[in-house]
Each structure stands twice: as structure tokens, then as C-alpha cells.
Write a protein that holds these residues in place. Structure first.
Motif, PDB file in Angstrom:
ATOM      1  N   MET A   1       0.846  -1.192   0.000  1.00 18.43           N
ATOM      2  CA  MET A   1       0.000   0.000   0.000  1.00 18.43           C
ATOM      3  C   MET A   1       0.878   1.238   0.000  1.00 18.43           C
ATOM      4  N   GLY A   2       0.722   2.113  -0.967  1.00 23.52           N
ATOM      5  CA  GLY A   2       1.543   3.301  -1.088  1.00 23.52           C
ATOM      6  C   GLY A   2       1.101   4.391  -0.136  1.00 23.52           C
ATOM      7  N   LEU A   3       1.914   5.463  -0.068  1.00 21.35           N
ATOM      8  CA  LEU A   3       1.596   6.556   0.831  1.00 21.35           C
ATOM      9  C   LEU A   3       0.254   7.186   0.486  1.00 21.35           C
ATOM     10  N   ASN A   4      -0.034   7.314  -0.798  1.00 18.27           N
ATOM     11  CA  ASN A   4      -1.288   7.927  -1.208  1.00 18.27           C
ATOM     12  C   ASN A   4      -2.479   7.032  -0.933  1.00 18.27           C
ATOM     13  N   GLU A   5      -2.224   5.743  -0.625  1.00 18.25           N
ATOM     14  CA  GLU A   5      -3.306   4.806  -0.347  1.00 18.25           C
ATOM     15  C   GLU A   5      -3.442   4.525   1.139  1.00 18.25           C
ATOM     16  N   THR A   6      -2.591   5.163   1.956  1.00 21.80           N
ATOM     17  CA  THR A   6      -2.647   4.931   3.393  1.00 21.80           C
ATOM     18  C   THR A   6      -3.999   5.367   3.942  1.00 21.80           C
ATOM     19  N   PRO A   7      -4.717   4.498   4.673  1.00 16.78           N
ATOM     20  CA  PRO A   7      -6.026   4.871   5.208  1.00 16.78           C
ATOM     21  C   PRO A   7      -5.914   6.089   6.111  1.00 16.78           C
ATOM     22  N   SER A   8      -6.928   6.951   6.087  1.00 19.41           N
ATOM     23  CA  SER A   8      -6.902   8.148   6.923  1.00 19.41           C
ATOM     24  C   SER A   8      -6.747   7.801   8.395  1.00 19.41           C
ATOM     25  N   ALA A  53      -5.862  14.744   3.051  1.00 19.38           N
ATOM     26  CA  ALA A  53      -4.879  13.670   3.217  1.00 19.38           C
ATOM     27  C   ALA A  53      -3.736  13.909   2.243  1.00 19.38           C
ATOM     28  N   MET A  54      -2.512  13.824   2.732  1.00 18.79           N
ATOM     29  CA  MET A  54      -1.359  14.093   1.883  1.00 18.79           C
ATOM     30  C   MET A  54      -0.104  13.499   2.523  1.00 18.79           C
ATOM     31  N   GLU A  55       1.022  13.631   1.830  1.00 12.19           N
ATOM     32  CA  GLU A  55       2.316  13.259   2.389  1.00 12.19           C
ATOM     33  C   GLU A  55       3.037  14.530   2.777  1.00 12.19           C
ATOM     34  N   LEU A  56       3.482  14.581   4.028  1.00 14.83           N
ATOM     35  CA  LEU A  56       4.185  15.757   4.536  1.00 14.83           C
ATOM     36  C   LEU A  56       5.539  15.328   5.086  1.00 14.83           C
ATOM     37  N   GLY A  60       5.621  11.904   6.615  1.00 20.92           N
ATOM     38  CA  GLY A  60       5.023  10.853   5.807  1.00 20.92           C
ATOM     39  C   GLY A  60       3.535  11.111   5.656  1.00 20.92           C
ATOM     40  N   PRO A  61       2.690  10.055   5.621  1.00 21.45           N
ATOM     41  CA  PRO A  61       1.254  10.233   5.401  1.00 21.45           C
ATOM     42  C   PRO A  61       0.575  10.939   6.580  1.00 21.45           C
ATOM     43  N   VAL A  62      -0.143  12.019   6.295  1.00 18.17           N
ATOM     44  CA  VAL A  62      -0.826  12.780   7.337  1.00 18.17           C
ATOM     45  C   VAL A  62      -2.200  13.219   6.834  1.00 18.17           C
ATOM     46  N   VAL A  63      -3.023  13.674   7.756  1.00 16.24           N
ATOM     47  CA  VAL A  63      -4.247  14.401   7.418  1.00 16.24           C
ATOM     48  C   VAL A  63      -4.124  15.795   8.016  1.00 16.24           C
ATOM     49  N   ILE A  64      -4.171  16.803   7.162  1.00 13.25           N
ATOM     50  CA  ILE A  64      -4.110  18.192   7.602  1.00 13.25           C
ATOM     51  C   ILE A  64      -5.542  18.686   7.810  1.00 13.25           C
ATOM     52  N   ILE A  65      -5.793  19.331   8.955  1.00 19.23           N
ATOM     53  CA  ILE A  65      -7.134  19.845   9.253  1.00 19.23           C
ATOM     54  C   ILE A  65      -7.039  21.337   9.560  1.00 19.23           C
TER      55      ILE A  65
END
Length: 337
Positions: A1-8, A53-56, A60-65
Motif C-alpha cells: 500500500m503506497g503513501l497515497n493509499e494509506t487509510p486516513s 490527506a497528503m504526504e508531509l 510521511g502520510p498525514v491528514v491536515i485539518i
């Protein structure tokens, strides 16, 4: 599973909080290097929490709010403030943005109290440092930056990353319950509610966790469990089943083999198991006319025999033998009753 596919659910959730015009949205854009949030000199431009949801890097994989201002006014403003506070329930790291020229306000101090109460790691960001000559703060969780010039933005990202790095990354779905070479049998019903051509995400994640633990994952349908157990030649350490098949699976699983469900494992994984157990015990104390709130966390399309709107009320009614009322809400629209 890639970074863009990482579940939220598996991403670090970073919430940006602060008063109107402190520069929250500008800081979000500066940290991410993207125009994720609308920026304006008009107070209250952000009217609802914005999730991305993005890569930071270096996280790495994060959710920005990005959230509405905590000092919004009026009837609509109160609702926006309420939504901002609700975001805290899904925040791993909080970034409190303060106008450096104004300093901390009473609203900011109350937010910090909430961070501490909810045990949320946080960093205080004094924005617009380019407009004011400020000495560097000596507090580890405070930093002066400028979203406009980029001053100290990289250091801010490093601070956020350091907070995330201290999290317990060894937390497992099932890996801490099994040993290398153990057999784990997963019971996965294939019915009209199951997605075509694939397993649902919790099943995928559980299989991955079993494999990462160097154990053996064996996936069967509920009507094949008994034959599978008889033919394995080795007793499984654990049987994991979909909740809807629990009764049938329990009847086919010998008492000396541990049995659980995906729902129980994920309640434990997310830290909600103790609350869920208390809730289950409460069923025995319900009376006619009581109200049960069912709050759904997923966003799936509801089907004719949907678990939240149909199956759970039916199971609860059958178990309690009471005449109950049910209120159904999505998690983001959750309200107390």
C-alpha cells in the motif's frame, strides 16, 4: 500500500487551531507547500473544518485539518467554534496559531487547557514574526514563524515531526497476541454487502499485521471453518470473525482456541474497547422507551440490510426484548442526546 493509499485512520492527524486572522490557513499553506486553504484578510474565511490527506515530509502520510476561528461570533459563529472543538477528538498533533503582535489570548489559553486535558501533543506558533522583532522563545513547544516570508517554517515542520515520532509506533491490531509461525484463521463472509473483488480494509490490515508478525493467515468463509480446523493438523492460536457470523463461528470453534472479531480488535486498536464493553453491559439496564444512539464512523452507501440502520437495532431489540428508540448519526454530525 503506497503513501497515497494509506487509510486516513492510520495517518497522523494534524489540526491547526487559533483565532480568526491569526494566519491558520496561511500556516497550513506554508507548511504543506500547497494552496490547501483559502487565505483572506476577511475574518472568518474558513467556515468549516477542511480535511486533506497528503504526504508531509519528514512525517510521511498525514491528514491536515484547517479549522474555523475559535473566536467566531454570532449564531453561525458558535456552530463553527463547536465544529473546531469537535476536531480535537480526531487530532493527534495540534498546532495553535497566534498572531505574534497580539500574543496569547484567553481563548488560546482555554485551547491549551483542552489540549492538555485530551492529552494532545501541541506546538504554539507565533505567526507574522516578519512584522514584529521577537526574541526566540525558550519553550520547546513554541516557535516564531512567518507564513509570508517562510521564516522558521522548516523548523516548525521538524517540531511537528518530533511530536509524531514520540508516538508508540509498535501498537498492533493483533500482532501482540500471536507469535511467529502461529496459525490465525480469519472468517470472512462473502455476501451481498461485501465489496466485489476485494476484502474490506480492516480485513486487509489484519492480514498485513499477521504477516508482519511472521505468523500464518488462513482466510475462510464461515461455512468452511469447521472443515478447515479439522484439516489443519495444527491448532490455530486465534480465530477472528466478522461480527455478523460470530454465533455460527463460536459454535464451530473449540473452546481451547481463542476467538474474537474484527470489530473487537479494532476497538482495542483505536483505544475504544473499554468504552465499548461498558456500552454492551448497558444493554442489560435498558427500559422501554429508552433511546439508543448509533453513531457511524464510516461513509459507505447504505444498503437494504445495513448494519447501522437495520441490523444493530434488530439485534438490540431481540436481545433486550424492549421497545426502544434509535437515533442514527454520522460521526462528524454527532450530537449528545
Amino acid at each position: 500500500m503506497g503513501l497515497n493509499e494509506t487509510p486516513s485512520a492510520n495517518r497522523v492527524h494534524i489540526g491547526f487551531f487559533g483565532k480568526r486572522n491569526a494566519g491558520k490557513s496561511s500556516i497550513v499553506n506554508a507548511v504543506t507547500g500547497q494552496d490547501l486553504a483559502v487565505v483572506s484578510d476577511v475574518k472568518g474565511t474558513t467556515t468549516d473544518p477542511v480535511y486533506k490527506a497528503m504526504e508531509l515530509l519528514p512525517l510521511g502520510p498525514v491528514v491536515i485539518i484547517d479549522t474555523p476561528g475559535i473566536d467566531d461570533e454570532g449564531t453561525l459563529g458558535e456552530l463553527r467554534v463547536k465544529k473546531s472543538r469537535q476536531v480535537l477528538n480526531k487530532t493527534d498533533i495540534a498546532v495553535l496559531v497566534i498572531d505574534a503582535a497580539c500574543g496569547k489570548s484567553e481563548d488560546d489559553e482555554k485551547l491549551i487547557e483542552l489540549f492538555n486535558k485530551k492529552e494532545i501533543k501541541y506546538v504554539v506558533v507565533y505567526n507574522k514574526a516578519d512584522l514584529n522583532e521577537q526574541e526566540e522563545t525558550e519553550n520547546d513547544n513554541e516557535i516564531y514563524v512567518s507564513a509570508k516570508t517562510g521564516y522558521n517554517i522548516d523548523k516548525l515542520k521538524e517540531k511537528i515531526a518530533s511530536l509524531a515520532a514520540t508516538d508508540d509506533i509498535t501498537h498492533k491490531i493483533v500482532g501482540d497476541l500471536i507469535n511467529p509461525s502461529d496459525f490465525v484463521v480469519l472468517v470472512v463472509p462473502i455476501d451481498k454487502a461485501a465489496p466485489k473483488g476485494r476484502l474490506i480494509l480492516p480485513q486487509q490490515q489484519t492480514i498485513r499485521d499477521i504477516l508482519e508478525s511472521d505468523a500464518v493467515a488462513i482466510v475462510v468463509k464461515e461455512n468452511e471453518l469447521k472443515n478447515t480446523l479439522n484439516s489443519l493438523g495444527k491448532k490455530p492460536k486465534l480465530v477472528i470473525t466478522d461480527s455478523q457470523a460470530f454465533k455460527m463461528v463460536a459454535a464451530d470453534t473449540p473452546e481451547d482456541i481463542n476467538l474474537t472479531s474484527f470489530s473487537i480488535l479494532f476497538a482495542r486498536y483505536k483505544g475504544n474497547l473499554e468504552i465499548a464493553v461498558k456500552g454492551a453491559k448497558t444493554l442489560d439496564s435498558l427500559n422501554d422507551g429508552d433511546t439508543v444512539l448509533i453513531s457511524e464512523g464510516c461513509t459507505h452507501h447504505r444498503q437494504c440490510d445495513d448494519i447501522g440502520t437495520v441490523k444493530l437495532p434488530r439485534w438490540i431489540n431481540n436481545y433486550t426484548k424492549k421497545q426502544l428508540n434509535f437515533e442514527l448519526h454520522r460521526v462528524r454530525n454527532f450530537r449528545r442526546i
